[in-house]
Design a protein around this motif. Structure first.
Motif, PDB file in Angstrom:
ATOM      1  N   VAL A 162       0.813  -1.224   0.000  1.00  0.00           N
ATOM      2  CA  VAL A 162       0.000   0.000   0.000  1.00  0.00           C
ATOM      3  C   VAL A 162       0.842   1.267   0.000  1.00  0.00           C
ATOM      4  CG1 VAL A 162      -1.989  -1.109   1.065  1.00  0.00           C
ATOM      5  CG2 VAL A 162      -0.253  -0.020   2.502  1.00  0.00           C
ATOM      6  N   VAL A 163       2.128   1.132   0.258  1.00  0.00           N
ATOM      7  CA  VAL A 163       3.036   2.282   0.244  1.00  0.00           C
ATOM      8  C   VAL A 163       3.998   2.093  -0.915  1.00  0.00           C
ATOM      9  CG1 VAL A 163       4.818   3.542   1.507  1.00  0.00           C
ATOM     10  CG2 VAL A 163       2.880   2.565   2.746  1.00  0.00           C
ATOM     11  N   GLY A 164       4.063   3.085  -1.778  1.00  0.00           N
ATOM     12  CA  GLY A 164       4.950   2.946  -2.920  1.00  0.00           C
ATOM     13  C   GLY A 164       5.290   4.274  -3.550  1.00  0.00           C
ATOM     14  N   GLU A 165       5.946   4.188  -4.658  1.00  0.00           N
ATOM     15  CA  GLU A 165       6.364   5.365  -5.415  1.00  0.00           C
ATOM     16  C   GLU A 165       6.146   5.066  -6.892  1.00  0.00           C
ATOM     17  OE1 GLU A 165       6.792   8.558  -6.314  1.00  0.00           O
ATOM     18  OE2 GLU A 165       7.909   8.722  -4.447  1.00  0.00           O
ATOM     19  N   THR A 166       5.797   6.089  -7.631  1.00  0.00           N
ATOM     20  CA  THR A 166       5.654   5.967  -9.070  1.00  0.00           C
ATOM     21  C   THR A 166       6.775   6.753  -9.729  1.00  0.00           C
ATOM     22  OG1 THR A 166       3.268   5.730  -8.853  1.00  0.00           O
ATOM     23  CG2 THR A 166       4.116   6.335 -11.028  1.00  0.00           C
ATOM     24  N   VAL A 167       7.514   6.084 -10.585  1.00  0.00           N
ATOM     25  CA  VAL A 167       8.698   6.669 -11.216  1.00  0.00           C
ATOM     26  C   VAL A 167       8.429   6.843 -12.712  1.00  0.00           C
ATOM     27  CG1 VAL A 167      11.150   6.319 -11.697  1.00  0.00           C
ATOM     28  CG2 VAL A 167      10.182   5.536  -9.524  1.00  0.00           C
ATOM     29  N   ASN A 168       8.850   7.970 -13.252  1.00  0.00           N
ATOM     30  CA  ASN A 168       8.808   8.163 -14.697  1.00  0.00           C
ATOM     31  C   ASN A 168      10.162   8.699 -15.155  1.00  0.00           C
ATOM     32  OD1 ASN A 168       8.756  10.867 -14.037  1.00  0.00           O
ATOM     33  ND2 ASN A 168       6.770  11.282 -14.937  1.00  0.00           N
ATOM     34  N   ALA A 189      19.742   5.087  -8.604  1.00  0.00           N
ATOM     35  CA  ALA A 189      18.275   5.119  -8.642  1.00  0.00           C
ATOM     36  C   ALA A 189      17.687   4.146  -7.628  1.00  0.00           C
ATOM     37  CB  ALA A 189      17.785   4.803 -10.049  1.00  0.00           C
ATOM     38  N   VAL A 190      18.249   2.945  -7.549  1.00  0.00           N
ATOM     39  CA  VAL A 190      17.766   1.957  -6.580  1.00  0.00           C
ATOM     40  C   VAL A 190      17.999   2.469  -5.156  1.00  0.00           C
ATOM     41  CG1 VAL A 190      18.111  -0.373  -5.668  1.00  0.00           C
ATOM     42  CG2 VAL A 190      18.004   0.006  -8.137  1.00  0.00           C
ATOM     43  N   ALA A 191      19.152   3.044  -4.901  1.00  0.00           N
ATOM     44  CA  ALA A 191      19.437   3.590  -3.568  1.00  0.00           C
ATOM     45  C   ALA A 191      18.470   4.723  -3.219  1.00  0.00           C
ATOM     46  CB  ALA A 191      20.886   4.074  -3.501  1.00  0.00           C
ATOM     47  N   ALA A 192      18.113   5.548  -4.202  1.00  0.00           N
ATOM     48  CA  ALA A 192      17.173   6.649  -3.951  1.00  0.00           C
ATOM     49  C   ALA A 192      15.787   6.107  -3.614  1.00  0.00           C
ATOM     50  CB  ALA A 192      17.110   7.573  -5.172  1.00  0.00           C
ATOM     51  N   ILE A 193      15.341   5.082  -4.321  1.00  0.00           N
ATOM     52  CA  ILE A 193      14.050   4.459  -4.012  1.00  0.00           C
ATOM     53  C   ILE A 193      14.099   3.837  -2.631  1.00  0.00           C
ATOM     54  CG2 ILE A 193      12.523   2.532  -4.615  1.00  0.00           C
ATOM     55  CD1 ILE A 193      12.159   4.837  -6.514  1.00  0.00           C
ATOM     56  N   ASP A 194      15.193   3.160  -2.323  1.00  0.00           N
ATOM     57  CA  ASP A 194      15.345   2.553  -1.003  1.00  0.00           C
ATOM     58  C   ASP A 194      15.271   3.610   0.088  1.00  0.00           C
ATOM     59  OD1 ASP A 194      17.558   1.320   1.228  1.00  0.00           O
ATOM     60  OD2 ASP A 194      15.990  -0.010   0.468  1.00  0.00           O
ATOM     61  N   GLN A 195      15.896   4.745  -0.153  1.00  0.00           N
ATOM     62  CA  GLN A 195      15.868   5.829   0.832  1.00  0.00           C
ATOM     63  C   GLN A 195      14.446   6.376   1.006  1.00  0.00           C
ATOM     64  OE1 GLN A 195      18.193   9.248  -0.230  1.00  0.00           O
ATOM     65  NE2 GLN A 195      18.273   9.989   1.866  1.00  0.00           N
ATOM     66  N   PRO A 253      18.424  11.852 -19.831  1.00  0.00           N
ATOM     67  CA  PRO A 253      17.202  11.376 -19.180  1.00  0.00           C
ATOM     68  C   PRO A 253      17.430  11.043 -17.711  1.00  0.00           C
ATOM     69  CG  PRO A 253      18.102   9.685 -20.621  1.00  0.00           C
ATOM     70  CD  PRO A 253      18.948  10.901 -20.803  1.00  0.00           C
ATOM     71  N   TRP A 254      16.438  11.402 -16.886  1.00  0.00           N
ATOM     72  CA  TRP A 254      16.482  11.164 -15.444  1.00  0.00           C
ATOM     73  C   TRP A 254      15.237  10.413 -15.001  1.00  0.00           C
ATOM     74  CZ3 TRP A 254      19.434  13.039 -11.123  1.00  0.00           C
ATOM     75  CH2 TRP A 254      20.637  13.649 -11.488  1.00  0.00           C
ATOM     76  N   PHE A 255      15.402   9.576 -13.970  1.00  0.00           N
ATOM     77  CA  PHE A 255      14.259   9.003 -13.271  1.00  0.00           C
ATOM     78  C   PHE A 255      13.759  10.057 -12.287  1.00  0.00           C
ATOM     79  CE2 PHE A 255      16.764   5.034 -14.075  1.00  0.00           C
ATOM     80  CZ  PHE A 255      15.861   4.451 -14.941  1.00  0.00           C
ATOM     81  N   ARG A 256      12.443  10.230 -12.225  1.00  0.00           N
ATOM     82  CA  ARG A 256      11.830  11.184 -11.290  1.00  0.00           C
ATOM     83  C   ARG A 256      10.725  10.500 -10.509  1.00  0.00           C
ATOM     84  NH1 ARG A 256      13.078  16.489 -11.018  1.00  0.00           N
ATOM     85  NH2 ARG A 256      14.330  17.239 -12.731  1.00  0.00           N
ATOM     86  N   SER A 257      10.588  10.918  -9.253  1.00  0.00           N
ATOM     87  CA  SER A 257       9.515  10.400  -8.406  1.00  0.00           C
ATOM     88  C   SER A 257       8.202  11.073  -8.774  1.00  0.00           C
ATOM     89  CB  SER A 257       9.843  10.666  -6.931  1.00  0.00           C
ATOM     90  OG  SER A 257       9.702  12.049  -6.655  1.00  0.00           O
ATOM     91  N   SER A 258       7.125  10.592  -8.200  1.00  0.00           N
ATOM     92  CA  SER A 258       5.814  11.168  -8.478  1.00  0.00           C
ATOM     93  C   SER A 258       5.688  12.594  -7.965  1.00  0.00           C
ATOM     94  CB  SER A 258       4.716  10.302  -7.862  1.00  0.00           C
ATOM     95  OG  SER A 258       4.900  10.204  -6.461  1.00  0.00           O
ATOM     96  N   THR A 259       6.548  12.983  -7.037  1.00  0.00           N
ATOM     97  CA  THR A 259       6.529  14.358  -6.534  1.00  0.00           C
ATOM     98  C   THR A 259       7.438  15.276  -7.345  1.00  0.00           C
ATOM     99  OG1 THR A 259       8.314  13.921  -4.960  1.00  0.00           O
ATOM    100  CG2 THR A 259       6.044  13.584  -4.175  1.00  0.00           C
ATOM    101  N   GLY A 260       8.114  14.720  -8.347  1.00  0.00           N
ATOM    102  CA  GLY A 260       9.009  15.504  -9.181  1.00  0.00           C
ATOM    103  C   GLY A 260      10.455  15.498  -8.720  1.00  0.00           C
ATOM    104  N   ARG A 261      10.734  14.773  -7.654  1.00  0.00           N
ATOM    105  CA  ARG A 261      12.103  14.699  -7.138  1.00  0.00           C
ATOM    106  C   ARG A 261      12.982  13.910  -8.103  1.00  0.00           C
ATOM    107  NH1 ARG A 261      14.113  11.418  -1.780  1.00  0.00           N
ATOM    108  NH2 ARG A 261      16.320  11.753  -2.155  1.00  0.00           N
ATOM    109  N   PRO A 262      14.129  14.485  -8.513  1.00  0.00           N
ATOM    110  CA  PRO A 262      15.039  13.715  -9.357  1.00  0.00           C
ATOM    111  C   PRO A 262      15.685  12.601  -8.530  1.00  0.00           C
ATOM    112  CG  PRO A 262      15.974  15.870  -8.838  1.00  0.00           C
ATOM    113  CD  PRO A 262      14.596  15.840  -8.245  1.00  0.00           C
ATOM    114  N   LEU A 263      15.659  11.394  -9.043  1.00  0.00           N
ATOM    115  CA  LEU A 263      16.221  10.243  -8.329  1.00  0.00           C
ATOM    116  C   LEU A 263      17.636   9.937  -8.788  1.00  0.00           C
ATOM    117  CD1 LEU A 263      13.040   7.994  -8.435  1.00  0.00           C
ATOM    118  CD2 LEU A 263      13.847   9.418  -6.536  1.00  0.00           C
TER     119      LEU A 263
END
Length: 99
Positions: free
Chosen positions: A41-47, A74-80, A55-65
């Motif tokens: 139920v807790v997650g993040e959407t990346v585009n 990118a994996v470390a940023a998601i983990d954080q 090109p950069w991965f970004r979180s759903s809030t617009g944070r550059p990962l």
């Protein structure tokens, strides 16, 4: 590498690190929904976004990962971002992904 391929590579790297990644390639822009199997139920959407530096991965809030060519970061940023919602565990670090 296109957005879909970049997200596919990220999804594979996240799966290897214990995360679940569900592609949302039928949406515009294409996205990757990321969560931990024990807490779906807790997650993040990346585009993927285009920046001057590539090109950069970004979180759903617009944070550059991370840049799309830096999967360990990118994996470390998601983990954080998401790891703090899980029970106590050792966080994934960039170094752990390259061992």
């Amino acid at each position: 590498m296109g957005d879909t391929e970049s997200l596919e590579a990220l999804g594979q790297a996240l799966a290897a690190a214990g995360w679940r990644a569900v592609p949302r390639y039928d949406e515009i822009p294409v996205r990757l929904r990321v969560f931990h199997p024990t807490l779906p139920v807790v997650g993040e959407t990346v585009n993927v976004t285009s920046e001057r530096t590539g090109p950069w991965f970004r979180s759903s809030t617009g944070r550059p990962l991370a840049r799309c060519d830096d999967l360990p970061r990118a994996v470390a940023a998601i983990d954080q971002l998401l790891g703090r919602f899980l029970p106590a565990r050792e966080p994934i670090t960039e170094g752990a992904l390259t061992r």
